[in-house]
Design an enzyme around this catalytic site. Sequence first.
Site, PDB file in Angstrom:
ATOM      1  N   ASP A   1      11.425  60.997  68.072  1.00  0.00           N
ATOM      2  CA  ASP A   1      11.866  62.227  68.741  1.00  0.00           C
ATOM      3  C   ASP A   1      13.201  62.132  69.480  1.00  0.00           C
ATOM      4  OD1 ASP A   1       9.150  62.175  68.228  1.00  0.00           O
ATOM      5  OD2 ASP A   1       8.529  62.658  70.260  1.00  0.00           O
TER       6      ASP A   1
HETATM    7  C1  FRU Z   1       5.837  62.865  68.794  1.00  0.00           C
HETATM    8  C2  FRU Z   1       5.314  61.801  69.740  1.00  0.00           C
HETATM    9  C3  FRU Z   1       5.238  62.303  71.149  1.00  0.00           C
HETATM   10  C4  FRU Z   1       5.319  61.048  71.972  1.00  0.00           C
HETATM   11  C5  FRU Z   1       6.244  60.202  71.132  1.00  0.00           C
HETATM   12  C6  FRU Z   1       5.900  58.743  71.122  1.00  0.00           C
HETATM   13  O1  FRU Z   1       6.436  62.331  67.672  1.00  0.00           O
HETATM   14  O2  FRU Z   1       4.043  61.331  69.309  1.00  0.00           O
HETATM   15  O3  FRU Z   1       4.088  63.066  71.415  1.00  0.00           O
HETATM   16  O4  FRU Z   1       5.828  61.286  73.246  1.00  0.00           O
HETATM   17  O5  FRU Z   1       6.192  60.697  69.823  1.00  0.00           O
HETATM   18  O6  FRU Z   1       6.833  58.009  70.388  1.00  0.00           O
END
Ligand code: FRU
Length: 458
Positions: free
Chosen positions: A22
């Site tokens: 993300d």
């Molecule tokens: C989404 C997610 C979020 C979390 C992050 C962990 O892709 O699962 O919910 O904060 O990635 O890497």
Amino acid sequence: MALNDRYRPRYHFTAPQNWINDPNGLVQWRGRYHLYYQHNPNAAYWGDMHWGHAVSTDLMQWEHLPFAIYPDQAYDQSGVYSGIAVPTADDVLFFYTGVNGPDELPCLATASDDLLLKPEKHANNPLFHRPADLDLLFFRDHAIVQHQGSWYQVVGTGIRDQGGNCVLYRSDDLLTWEYMHPLVQPDQLGKDDIGVTGWECPDFFPLGDVWVLIVSHWNQDPLRVWAYIGTFDGERFTPLHGQLIDHANAIYAPQSFTDASGRRIQFGWLRETRPVAAHTADGWAGAMTLPRELFITAQGRLGVRPVAEVLGHVAFRPVSIGEETGIWMDVDTGDIDATSCVLRMRGGFEMEVLRSPDGAEVTTLTCSSETGEIVLDTTNSSLDADVAQERAVWTIDPAADVLVFIDRSVIEVYADNQCAAVRVYPTRDDATGIRFRSTGELAVELGEVTGPSPSVHS
Ligand code: FRU
């Protein structure tokens, strides 16, 4: 470790090496755009989450900086998960999810230097704990917005037996947060949410005269990202309608921010759609979408287009399309890399890109000049049976320009305020051809992405 760059995009953002997911902490601060991102610094698969960091002045050319926020406290020892930036007059506050074993904890780190290099973690972390009165499947990812003199924070979750939702908090000072209730009344969750157990990475903001809530549908097949347009009265968000943020399935966990010019700019994570072993061996995984500007269209929908800086980096030249319709025309890309270029089309066409001469590998895009139906099809993009395939279908105004960004394993299509991004992994070295045939009036231009290689991998 040497990277295998074969599928690595050239003008889409990627990390210098290893895994990304993300986008995090998007902010414009003292003239620079900051893109932080979920990053495993040690391997090209998910794990040991740190925040990677890069800066840019034009959203296209990035300079990589050291990791910004990473596990070094008891409350975030299992990972520094996704979060956002809130700029104030003097500093930037980063709200992220600290993970400690099963606990997902809202945490704060603050920086005030020009490069926002190493945000300092707040002494009172975690700022709060999950509400005791709800049976939540998870409690992570944050959005913060100022409204009528208060700060509101939403945290992504799924309420057991109810489905995806966010938990709403209010604050006067961004430090002390008062729990309110779920953001959306369960009876307001429309048919788009059936079977969706959780919402990750909420993005919540006013845009024009409406409010927008964008959420990533957790644990679904396919993973999808929805935007809801609605109203917010300081208590509840009431969705009026929902739509996909992107017509294909590679995007997840997008985040947006407002820049100094008032634009709402979004980046999304483009997942690998090939086996973990394949990207682990290549030494890098994951890319970002192009920077996308979000706006409300005349029809009241959420519109998406590349920010102006993207086309500012593209030099177009016309492509001769021949006299007759219906004849396949090979595009001679000359000195332009056919695996990392841009096409701009207007009219009815069938197009094949990343095509081997015998057509065994080919990605197709068709657009009807009559109905405006677009089909982006990766069914035959790769002879590798282990990579995912998809066929995205949507409808545009046939008079609109269709922009096709080809960048190694990333293809993004933008047209008529809508978009679709896919990942493709041709196996053959000669899968580089581009050809098209017109099915009506047609104009075609070929573009080169100019300037220094935008993803400067230091
Ligand atoms: C989404 C997610 C979020 C979390 C992050 C962990 O892709 O699962 O919910 O904060 O990635 O890497």
